[in-house]
Design a protein around this motif. Structure first.
Motif, PDB file in Angstrom:
ATOM      1  N   LEU A  32     174.900 144.892  33.124  1.00  0.00           N
ATOM      2  CA  LEU A  32     173.497 145.058  33.522  1.00  0.00           C
ATOM      3  C   LEU A  32     172.826 143.704  33.735  1.00  0.00           C
ATOM      4  O   LEU A  32     172.043 143.524  34.666  1.00  0.00           O
ATOM      5  CB  LEU A  32     172.725 145.811  32.432  1.00  0.00           C
ATOM      6  CG  LEU A  32     172.748 147.330  32.472  1.00  0.00           C
ATOM      7  CD1 LEU A  32     171.895 147.884  31.335  1.00  0.00           C
ATOM      8  CD2 LEU A  32     172.213 147.828  33.811  1.00  0.00           C
ATOM      9  N   GLU A  33     173.137 142.752  32.870  1.00  0.00           N
ATOM     10  CA  GLU A  33     172.540 141.419  33.024  1.00  0.00           C
ATOM     11  C   GLU A  33     172.931 140.818  34.368  1.00  0.00           C
ATOM     12  O   GLU A  33     172.109 140.184  35.037  1.00  0.00           O
ATOM     13  CB  GLU A  33     172.985 140.499  31.883  1.00  0.00           C
ATOM     14  CG  GLU A  33     172.302 140.835  30.569  1.00  0.00           C
ATOM     15  CD  GLU A  33     172.577 139.820  29.455  1.00  0.00           C
ATOM     16  OE1 GLU A  33     171.912 139.900  28.424  1.00  0.00           O
ATOM     17  OE2 GLU A  33     173.469 138.964  29.637  1.00  0.00           O
ATOM     18  N   ASN A  34     174.166 141.046  34.767  1.00  0.00           N
ATOM     19  CA  ASN A  34     174.593 140.557  36.084  1.00  0.00           C
ATOM     20  C   ASN A  34     173.782 141.201  37.199  1.00  0.00           C
ATOM     21  O   ASN A  34     173.397 140.541  38.160  1.00  0.00           O
ATOM     22  CB  ASN A  34     176.081 140.835  36.298  1.00  0.00           C
ATOM     23  CG  ASN A  34     176.964 139.845  35.555  1.00  0.00           C
ATOM     24  OD1 ASN A  34     176.517 138.775  35.169  1.00  0.00           O
ATOM     25  ND2 ASN A  34     178.229 140.210  35.372  1.00  0.00           N
ATOM     26  N   SER A  92     168.651 132.265  34.479  1.00  0.00           N
ATOM     27  CA  SER A  92     169.348 133.545  34.599  1.00  0.00           C
ATOM     28  C   SER A  92     169.773 134.033  33.218  1.00  0.00           C
ATOM     29  O   SER A  92     169.772 133.273  32.251  1.00  0.00           O
ATOM     30  CB  SER A  92     170.575 133.373  35.486  1.00  0.00           C
ATOM     31  OG  SER A  92     171.369 132.312  34.979  1.00  0.00           O
ATOM     32  N   LEU A  93     170.148 135.308  33.150  1.00  0.00           N
ATOM     33  CA  LEU A  93     170.605 135.843  31.859  1.00  0.00           C
ATOM     34  C   LEU A  93     172.020 135.364  31.560  1.00  0.00           C
ATOM     35  O   LEU A  93     172.368 135.061  30.438  1.00  0.00           O
ATOM     36  CB  LEU A  93     170.543 137.370  31.886  1.00  0.00           C
ATOM     37  CG  LEU A  93     169.117 137.944  32.026  1.00  0.00           C
ATOM     38  CD1 LEU A  93     169.162 139.424  32.382  1.00  0.00           C
ATOM     39  CD2 LEU A  93     168.323 137.733  30.750  1.00  0.00           C
ATOM     40  N   GLY A 261     162.308 136.823  29.130  1.00  0.00           N
ATOM     41  CA  GLY A 261     163.018 137.979  29.638  1.00  0.00           C
ATOM     42  C   GLY A 261     164.320 138.289  28.935  1.00  0.00           C
ATOM     43  O   GLY A 261     164.988 139.266  29.262  1.00  0.00           O
ATOM     44  N   ARG A 262     164.702 137.467  27.966  1.00  0.00           N
ATOM     45  CA  ARG A 262     165.960 137.693  27.265  1.00  0.00           C
ATOM     46  C   ARG A 262     165.647 138.255  25.883  1.00  0.00           C
ATOM     47  O   ARG A 262     164.847 137.702  25.146  1.00  0.00           O
ATOM     48  CB  ARG A 262     166.683 136.351  27.119  1.00  0.00           C
ATOM     49  CG  ARG A 262     168.061 136.410  26.496  1.00  0.00           C
ATOM     50  CD  ARG A 262     168.558 135.002  26.225  1.00  0.00           C
ATOM     51  NE  ARG A 262     168.651 134.169  27.421  1.00  0.00           N
ATOM     52  CZ  ARG A 262     169.652 134.228  28.294  1.00  0.00           C
ATOM     53  NH1 ARG A 262     170.647 135.054  28.093  1.00  0.00           N
ATOM     54  NH2 ARG A 262     169.662 133.444  29.356  1.00  0.00           N
ATOM     55  N   VAL A 263     166.261 139.393  25.558  1.00  0.00           N
ATOM     56  CA  VAL A 263     165.991 139.968  24.243  1.00  0.00           C
ATOM     57  C   VAL A 263     166.719 139.139  23.193  1.00  0.00           C
ATOM     58  O   VAL A 263     167.878 138.773  23.373  1.00  0.00           O
ATOM     59  CB  VAL A 263     166.403 141.451  24.177  1.00  0.00           C
ATOM     60  CG1 VAL A 263     167.902 141.626  24.238  1.00  0.00           C
ATOM     61  CG2 VAL A 263     165.865 142.096  22.910  1.00  0.00           C
ATOM     62  N   VAL A 300     163.787 126.021  25.574  1.00  0.00           N
ATOM     63  CA  VAL A 300     164.640 126.963  24.852  1.00  0.00           C
ATOM     64  C   VAL A 300     166.100 126.658  25.136  1.00  0.00           C
ATOM     65  O   VAL A 300     166.486 126.502  26.294  1.00  0.00           O
ATOM     66  CB  VAL A 300     164.414 128.416  25.343  1.00  0.00           C
ATOM     67  CG1 VAL A 300     164.847 129.412  24.285  1.00  0.00           C
ATOM     68  CG2 VAL A 300     162.988 128.647  25.758  1.00  0.00           C
ATOM     69  N   ASP A 301     166.900 126.598  24.098  1.00  0.00           N
ATOM     70  CA  ASP A 301     168.335 126.455  24.287  1.00  0.00           C
ATOM     71  C   ASP A 301     168.959 127.838  24.129  1.00  0.00           C
ATOM     72  O   ASP A 301     168.907 128.429  23.051  1.00  0.00           O
ATOM     73  CB  ASP A 301     168.891 125.496  23.233  1.00  0.00           C
ATOM     74  CG  ASP A 301     170.366 125.223  23.441  1.00  0.00           C
ATOM     75  OD1 ASP A 301     170.952 125.812  24.383  1.00  0.00           O
ATOM     76  OD2 ASP A 301     170.940 124.436  22.672  1.00  0.00           O
ATOM     77  N   VAL A 302     169.519 128.362  25.235  1.00  0.00           N
ATOM     78  CA  VAL A 302     170.084 129.715  25.170  1.00  0.00           C
ATOM     79  C   VAL A 302     171.582 129.684  24.910  1.00  0.00           C
ATOM     80  O   VAL A 302     172.202 130.713  24.686  1.00  0.00           O
ATOM     81  CB  VAL A 302     169.805 130.509  26.471  1.00  0.00           C
ATOM     82  CG1 VAL A 302     168.324 130.800  26.595  1.00  0.00           C
ATOM     83  CG2 VAL A 302     170.298 129.759  27.697  1.00  0.00           C
ATOM     84  N   ASN A 303     172.160 128.488  24.922  1.00  0.00           N
ATOM     85  CA  ASN A 303     173.613 128.381  24.779  1.00  0.00           C
ATOM     86  C   ASN A 303     173.999 128.205  23.304  1.00  0.00           C
ATOM     87  O   ASN A 303     174.563 127.216  22.903  1.00  0.00           O
ATOM     88  CB  ASN A 303     174.111 127.191  25.605  1.00  0.00           C
ATOM     89  CG  ASN A 303     175.620 127.137  25.630  1.00  0.00           C
ATOM     90  OD1 ASN A 303     176.286 128.157  25.456  1.00  0.00           O
ATOM     91  ND2 ASN A 303     176.171 125.954  25.827  1.00  0.00           N
ATOM     92  N   VAL A 304     173.634 129.198  22.503  1.00  0.00           N
ATOM     93  CA  VAL A 304     173.850 129.097  21.071  1.00  0.00           C
ATOM     94  C   VAL A 304     174.931 130.050  20.615  1.00  0.00           C
ATOM     95  O   VAL A 304     175.671 129.792  19.680  1.00  0.00           O
ATOM     96  CB  VAL A 304     172.531 129.410  20.309  1.00  0.00           C
ATOM     97  CG1 VAL A 304     172.738 129.306  18.812  1.00  0.00           C
ATOM     98  CG2 VAL A 304     171.429 128.465  20.754  1.00  0.00           C
ATOM     99  N   HIS A 305     175.040 131.178  21.329  1.00  0.00           N
ATOM    100  CA  HIS A 305     175.933 132.247  20.895  1.00  0.00           C
ATOM    101  C   HIS A 305     176.556 132.888  22.137  1.00  0.00           C
ATOM    102  O   HIS A 305     175.866 133.066  23.130  1.00  0.00           O
ATOM    103  CB  HIS A 305     175.102 133.271  20.109  1.00  0.00           C
ATOM    104  CG  HIS A 305     175.916 134.347  19.473  1.00  0.00           C
ATOM    105  ND1 HIS A 305     176.288 135.484  20.158  1.00  0.00           N
ATOM    106  CD2 HIS A 305     176.432 134.457  18.230  1.00  0.00           C
ATOM    107  CE1 HIS A 305     176.999 136.250  19.347  1.00  0.00           C
ATOM    108  NE2 HIS A 305     177.108 135.653  18.175  1.00  0.00           N
TER     109      HIS A 305
END
Ligand code: ADP
Ligand code: MG
Length: 600
Positions: A32-34, A92-93, A261-263, A300-305
């Motif tokens: 879905l994210e794609n 992007s997600l 937009g990212r949960v 925001v750093d989204v590259n954590v997990h």
């Protein structure tokens, strides 16, 4: 030792899949994210057997160039970032380029896509989890992409064993769809399970449509008892819906927080929210909310997990402060005048039965008469004029002369029921107030406001009161004399096992002095160190507020009751008592008519 060898692509992908593909729900999330990243405005999700047999997701997004199809299915291939710079400000997600490869390594995956408008000539790529070699063949498809995932974990039985019942797996999957549906109001979603439509959500553009979607996803009861908030702070924007404290849940299962937009699930966010609700939520209950935080992606750093449901904020203090203050402010305004809907609870039982718990709380001193002193300690900002109007000058009943707009939200007192409830009449109908709960909140807020000004005004007792305590309590009173002073209490040591109380806060006059001091002492003993006492100041004030409040079974005069109603309208957070229970409710004339089957 055996020699080192390179992992086969398939094994490497399967190892990566261990992190990304935990269960059918994780496949749905990635696919879905794609679709959302591809700019789709419509997404159709078909599920069989909770996704174990089939997950088919079709979108009308940008589609994929046929030449890129094999790349889409291979690891470390993405169209979303190209440099480290891009990674620092991901919009992007997705960005890791490994989801489809991982999914393809543990299922039978078909990717069908068409990246051109006006033709239905698409191309299909099949990846069977064996050697990760991709076969291409033409396939009809309108612009957009369909991902079909069959027989998840067919080649990894160990993983399959960890799957739970179909019902549980589907719940997880549905939850993923709900989150993404809340994250993108503009996209239409349908979810079908074993041929049955579970959700059909049209794209929402207007406020009303957005509200309808929140109601569809979170339940209409949430929407009826939620506040809409919108706060801007620097370049951060926080908006969304906040469940009223009285709409609390026994589990933290209705909490949605989106960052750009990212949960996400985040300790810092959870802490800020908890702090904001601290004062108004019944012990052990969880708030409900749907909140969106928007800020510069570089913050925001989204590259954590690998699952991307955690983030790191560059300025975590600012984020905490923004959430806390925004929510705290909004919740403070929950008082009768601002609440358009009755403050009944969604899980009424849990809260109603709690009344008994409070009543049996030791040291409350029920029945001890305490006069209601509405004018005793004005809140900062209350004018003298306002206070004078409490002196019984209000009309006691609704008179013809008043237009509905002139009637205050809680109306005017009619009578008292069983020494517990105030019955009042407002423009719409009947208002019922739990007088003890309401007064306790008012007293508490007064004490807090006074403390914020660093002065809880004290009132000397005409006859100082000696109280018998333990040696330990005497020591505590000595040690924390400054704390007592700041609380408006003047307590002297009178002997090895006795204290002399000379002064108590004005707000609490008339209360049981010994019980009050003993309760404060027991709080001090419980919190121990000065640090913890400071941190729990509000709790101590809340304990004290119990003592200043009108007791059950005390008769109030009509002017006293009216004064209490006016105070409720003025006081922050007065929609709930200090323990988070509702303080009032109402019944409109229409509801009463319905009750008596009276046609109008
Ligand atoms: P990521 O999303 O991290 O880039 P994925 O493995 O999920 O990695 O997808 C790989 C690539 O395949 C994406 O970068 C994108 O270019 C393409 N892709 C996947 N799904 C879609 C889709 N539904 N529509 C368009 N392109 C897609
Ligand atoms: Mg992806």
């Amino acid at each position: 030792m055996t020699r080192i060898q390179r992992l086969s692509p398939r094994l490497a992908n399967q190892i990566a899949a261990g992190e990304v593909v935990e269960r059918p729900a994780s496949v749905v999330k990635e696919v879905l994210e794609n679709s959302l990243d591809a700019g789709a405005t419509r997404v159709d999700i078909d599920i069989e057997a909770a996704g174990c047999k089939l997950i088919r997701i079709r979108d009308n997004g940008s589609g994929i160039d046929p030449e890129d199809l094999p790349l889409a299915l291979s690891r470390h291939a993405t169209s979303k970032i190209a440099s480290l710079d891009d990674l620092e400000r991901v919009g992007s997600l997705g960005f890791r380029g490994e989801a489809l490869a991982s999914i393809g390594s543990v299922s039978r995956l078909t990717l069908t896509s068409n990246h051109r408008d006006g033709t239905s000539e698409g191309c299909s790529a099949l990846c069977e989890g064996r050697e990760m070699d991709v076969q291409l063949r033409p396939a009809p498809h309108p612009r957009g992409t369909t991902v079909e995932v069959r027989d998840l974990f067919f080649n990894t039985p160990a993983r399959r064993k960890f799957l739970r019942t179909e019902k549980t797996e589907f719940n997880h999957l549905e939850e993923v769809v709900k989150r993404l549906a809340l994250s993108r109001f503009d996209v239409g979603f349908t979810l079908r399970h074993n041929g049955k439509v579970i959700h059909s959500l049209a794209g929402a553009g207007s406020d009303a449509e957005r509200q309808r979607r929140v109601a569809a996803v979170c339940g209409p009861a949430f929407m009826e008892q939620a506040l809409f908030i919108e706060v801007e702070r620097g370049d951060m924007r926080l908006w969304g819906w906040l469940g009223l404290p009285t709409f609390s849940r026994s589990q933290a299962d209705l909490q949605y927080f989106f960052v750009n937009g990212r949960v996400i699930r985040d300790k810092l966010v959870a802490h800020a929210v908890k702090q904001a609700y601290r004062d108004v939520l019944y012990h052990g209950r969880h708030p409900a909310f749907v909140l969106f935080l928007e800020l510069d992606p570089a913050q925001v750093d989204v590259n954590v997990h690998p699952g991307k449901h955690e983030v790191r904020f560059r300025d975590s203090r600012a984020v905490h402060q923004c959430i806390f203050s925004g929510l705290h402010r909004a919740l403070a305004d929950v008082r009768p005048a601002a609440a358009p809907t009755p403050l009944t609870t969604a899980e009424g039982l849990a809260v109603n039965t709690a009344t008994g718990e409070i009543a049996s709380q030791p040291g409350l001193g029920w029945g001890a008469p305490a006069a209601y002193h509405p004018t005793s300690a004005p809140l900062p900002g209350q004018s003298g004029e306002q206070l004078r109007s409490y002196a019984g000058l209000h009309p006691r009943v609704l008179s013809e002369a008043q237009t509905p707009e002139e009637v205050p939200p809680l109306g005017y007192a009619l009578a008292q029921l069983k020494g517990i409830y105030i019955l009042a009449e407002n423009a719409e109908g009947l208002v019922l107030v739990d007088m003890h709960a309401a007064h306790e909140r008012i007293t508490y807020e007064r004490l807090k406001a006074a403390r914020a000004l660093d002065a809880i005004p004290g009132q000397p007792l005409l006859v100082p009161e000696a109280i018998a305590v333990s040696e330990r309590e005497v020591a505590l009173a000595q040690e924390h004399a400054d704390v007592f002073a700041r609380l408006g209490l003047l307590v002297e040591v009178a002997g090895e096992e006795s204290l002399l109380v000379r002064q108590i806060p004005v707000t609490l006059r008339g209360s049981d002095v010994a019980a009050l001091v003993r309760d404060v002492l027991s709080d001090l003993a419980e919190y121990g160190s000065s640090d913890r006492i400071e941190a729990h100041m509000d709790d101590i004030l809340s304990t004290m507020a119990c003592h200043g409040s009108v007791r059950a079974n005390r008769r109030l005069s009509v002017p006293e009751m009216n004064a209490l109603l006016r105070d409720m309208e003025e006081t922050e957070r007065s929609g709930q008592c200090n323990h988070g229970r509702p303080t009032w409710t109402r019944m409109s004339l229409e509801e009463l008519d319905k009750l008596f089957l009276r046609g109008r």
